[in-house]
Design an enzyme around this catalytic site. Structure first.
Site, mmCIF file in Angstrom:
data_model
loop_
_atom_site.group_PDB
_atom_site.id
_atom_site.type_symbol
_atom_site.label_atom_id
_atom_site.label_comp_id
_atom_site.label_asym_id
_atom_site.label_seq_id
_atom_site.Cartn_x
_atom_site.Cartn_y
_atom_site.Cartn_z
ATOM 1 N N HIS A 1 -7.507 -2.823 2.427
ATOM 2 C CA HIS A 1 -8.359 -2.545 1.270
ATOM 3 C C HIS A 1 -9.655 -3.335 1.391
ATOM 4 C CE1 HIS A 1 -6.783 0.193 -1.654
ATOM 5 N NE2 HIS A 1 -5.603 -0.368 -1.705
ATOM 6 N N TYR B 1 -2.690 -3.632 -8.977
ATOM 7 C CA TYR B 1 -1.256 -3.706 -8.692
ATOM 8 C C TYR B 1 -0.546 -4.771 -9.528
ATOM 9 C CZ TYR B 1 -2.225 -0.581 -4.844
ATOM 10 O OH TYR B 1 -2.608 0.513 -4.108
ATOM 11 N N ARG C 1 -1.973 4.024 5.809
ATOM 12 C CA ARG C 1 -2.333 5.326 5.261
ATOM 13 C C ARG C 1 -1.787 6.420 6.179
ATOM 14 N NH1 ARG C 1 -6.951 2.034 4.982
ATOM 15 N NH2 ARG C 1 -7.735 1.639 2.854
ATOM 16 N N ARG D 1 2.466 3.798 0.093
ATOM 17 C CA ARG D 1 1.462 2.740 0.265
ATOM 18 C C ARG D 1 1.386 1.894 -1.006
ATOM 19 N NH1 ARG D 1 -3.073 0.886 2.914
ATOM 20 N NH2 ARG D 1 -4.985 0.646 1.708
#
Length: 272
Positions: free
Chosen positions: A245, A254, A136, A222
């Site tokens: 995560h 995803y 991040r 990301r």
């Protein structure tokens, strides 16, 4: 009350979450002041009217729900749970059913090429770290040189993520090379891995602006990292560890097809 809430009610939350919640509550407080009350004395009707006001101002569903979550958190902390009972809030999109917006291979390669050609080793190192680690932006700008370990064949980066959870990120050859090239031209003794043009630790906004110049949002990098891992067949639990995560449910997004995937599918219909 707000300061007490920030210190106690948001303890353990990331700096980004704290900043977001506090901004939402400050805006709510201004609206309450205009309505003749404050954060200590407002009622349920004030909350409902504020939600309706946000809809009338054509705020997006995601923005309204972000504000709603901040108000809920505050009310539970302040013992005002009755103020959030049966509030009608516009429904936000179910992001778990949507694929995050990642860069295509061509977009990724073009972005790498364009920033590389500028000759700015700092910017290129930032890009390669974001693309190759999924870190991040808030985590990356907080990294110190001492958090970095690089040898000839491997490298790692220690970061502190959401909820103050520490994790170690592994660096591939491209990320290692870019960071080392960046550090080669550093002559200062500053502890931060990345500095602004003024010689201070780089800010999240600066990194965001860097990518905005090329038409991209920082978080897309990301998404790209995680999407590429998923499409390469990497196990979800491994992706969870690499990305930091907390939920496998979020990662399942995803695997969802994007609009581009769907378009490509119909374009290829009957052509095979």
């Amino acid at each position: 009350m707000l300061i007490h809430f920030q210190e106690e009610g948001l303890r353990g939350k990331s700096a980004t979450t704290v900043k977001t919640y506090m901004y939402c509550l400050e805006q709510f407080d201004k609206w309450l002041d205009g309505s003749g009350t404050n954060l200590e004395e407002f009622s349920r009707s004030d909350v409902q009217q504020y939600m309706d006001y946000l809809v009338a101002k054509k705020k997006s569903a995601s923005t309204i729900n972000k504000i709603w979550n901040a108000i809920k958190k505050y009310c539970k902390f302040a013992g005002k749970e009755e103020c959030i009972e049966d509030i009608s809030v516009v429904k936000a999109p179910d992001y778990k059913k949507e694929a995050p917006q990642a860069l295509s291979r061509n977009e990724r390669n073009r972005l790498i090429r364009e920033i590389d050609r500028t000759g700015n080793r700092r910017d290129f190192a930032i890009l390669m770290m974001l693309l190759n680690t999924g870190v991040r932006v808030s985590e990356l700008v907080s990294v110190d040189r001492t958090d970095l370990e690089i040898s000839e064949r491997k490298g790692s980066l220690k970061v502190v993520g959401k909820g103050n959870k520490e994790r170690v990120i592994l660096l591939n050859a491209e990320a290692r090379r870019a960071v080392l090239k960046h550090l080669e031209e550093r002559t200062d003794q500053h502890t931060a891995l990345f500095l602004s043009n003024r010689g201070k630790r780089i800010s999240v906004r600066t990194v965001q602006n860097l990518l905005h110049k090329y038409g991209y949002h920082a978080h897309q990098l990301r998404h790209t990292f995680i999407t590429d891992l998923q499409r390469s067949g990497v196990d979800l639990t491994l992706i969870q560890s690499l990305s930091g995560h907390s939920s496998l449910d979020i990662l399942s997004r995803y695997s969802m097809p994007t609009q581009e995937d769907k378009q490509n599918a119909v374009e290829m219909l009957y052509k095979q």
